[in-house]
Design an enzyme around this catalytic site. Structure first.
Site, PDB file in Angstrom:
ATOM      1  N   HIS A   1      -3.607   4.416  -2.165  1.00  0.00           N
ATOM      2  CA  HIS A   1      -4.425   3.286  -1.538  1.00  0.00           C
ATOM      3  C   HIS A   1      -5.120   4.261  -0.361  1.00  0.00           C
ATOM      4  CE1 HIS A   1      -1.714   0.275  -3.397  1.00  0.00           C
ATOM      5  NE2 HIS A   1      -3.001  -0.066  -3.769  1.00  0.00           N
TER       6      HIS A   1
ATOM      7  N   LEU B   1       0.959  -1.058   0.096  1.00  0.00           N
ATOM      8  CA  LEU B   1       0.189  -0.074  -0.027  1.00  0.00           C
ATOM      9  C   LEU B   1       0.974   1.342  -0.059  1.00  0.00           C
ATOM     10  CD1 LEU B   1      -2.828  -1.008   2.679  1.00  0.00           C
ATOM     11  CD2 LEU B   1      -2.601  -1.463   0.129  1.00  0.00           C
TER      12      LEU B   1
END
Length: 285
Positions: free
Chosen positions: A39, A35
């Site tokens: 995100h 991530l």
């Protein structure tokens, strides 16, 4: 409320059932992990649309071809969990491959037609069958009120909207704008494959798209614009270019002359070990 991580569909559904009993709206952000701030921006949009946010982390083997980077794809669950906790996400669903595809699994979901046979569908045969399969499962496992997907993967977003409507899956599919680094590079988990020298070259994709977008919006012929764009991308050090194309924003049909209604320009090109994709909206003047 701190982050909770579950690894089974049963535990995911139990948590969602408890939220439902409290009358809470639920949002899902499907990811493959590794991530980054892009995100996190999806979780912020999810928070605007719901009371509770689920982020799924699953590197889906069925959307990778045998020669692609499934084995090398970054898996950083502890770091991802810290990022989600800091972002205020309530639930992380991190299933194993065996949980998602148990022995005897034999079902496929695929979207036929122009949406899956072009762009990344042409460059990565079978990719969108794997995407449709896993996202269908995630939507039915969590049954959220809405699910958030980034527009960097615009073709994926359109495919998901198509099969969700076709299969009457009662989830609102929301597209989130592309988050970029300060130099314009679209945020991606695969950016970490880039060397320092390649990272300096990578923003060329966004710059080329921006130049073509500005001229195409004013009615310039696409042929010469795209030819020069390909030349500039190759000259910067990308090789090969999978595609540099303008397509209708709603149908993904090819636009080959001038832009007369809302379209998007798409690019995918390889730089070292990384295959980078990007796109821009083109609104005709």
């Amino acid at each position: 409320m701190s982050l909770t991580t579950v690894h089974t569909v049963a535990d995911l559904r139990a948590t969602v059932a408890d939220w439902r009993a409290q009358g809470l709206r639920v949002a899902l952000v499907p990811t493959m992990g590794a991530l980054h701030d892009g995100h996190v921006s999806l979780t912020h949009l999810a928070r605007e649309r719901a009371d509770r946010v689920i982020v799924s982390i699953f590197v889906n083997p069925t959307q990778f071809a045998p020669n692609e980077d499934f084995g090398a794809y970054p898996r950083t669950l502890p770091a991802d969990q810290k990022l989600l906790d800091a972002a205020g996400v309530e639930l992380c669903f991190a299933p194993s491959v065996e949980e998602m595809y148990p022995d005897g699994f034999a079902t496929k979901v695929c979207v036929d037609g122009a949406m899956t046979n072009v762009l990344c569908g042409a460059a990565r045969p079978g990719h969108f069958d794997g995407v449709a399969q896993v996202v269908t499962k995630l939507l039915l496992q969590a049954l959220p009120d809405c699910a958030i997907f980034g527009q960097k993967d615009y073709q994926q977003l359109m495919v998901i909207r198509r099969f969700s409507a076709d299969l009457n899956i009662p989830v609102e599919i929301i597209g989130a704008k592309i988050l970029r680094e300060d130099d314009g590079l679209a945020m991606s988990s695969r950016n970490r494959y880039l060397t320092a020298e390649e990272r300096a070259i990578a923003p060329t994709l966004n710059a080329v798209l921006a130049e073509i977008t500005a001229k195409a919006a004013k009615g310039a012929e696409l042929g010469p614009l795209l030819a020069k764009g390909r030349e500039d991308i190759l000259k910067a050090g990308f090789d090969p270019i999978d595609y540099l194309e303008v397509r209708d924003a709603a149908t993904l049909e090819l636009v080959s002359d001038t832009v007369r209604k809302t379209a998007r320009i798409f690019v995918a090109a390889r730089l070292g070990k990384a295959r980078l994709i990007d796109n821009h909206a083109i609104e005709p003047a």
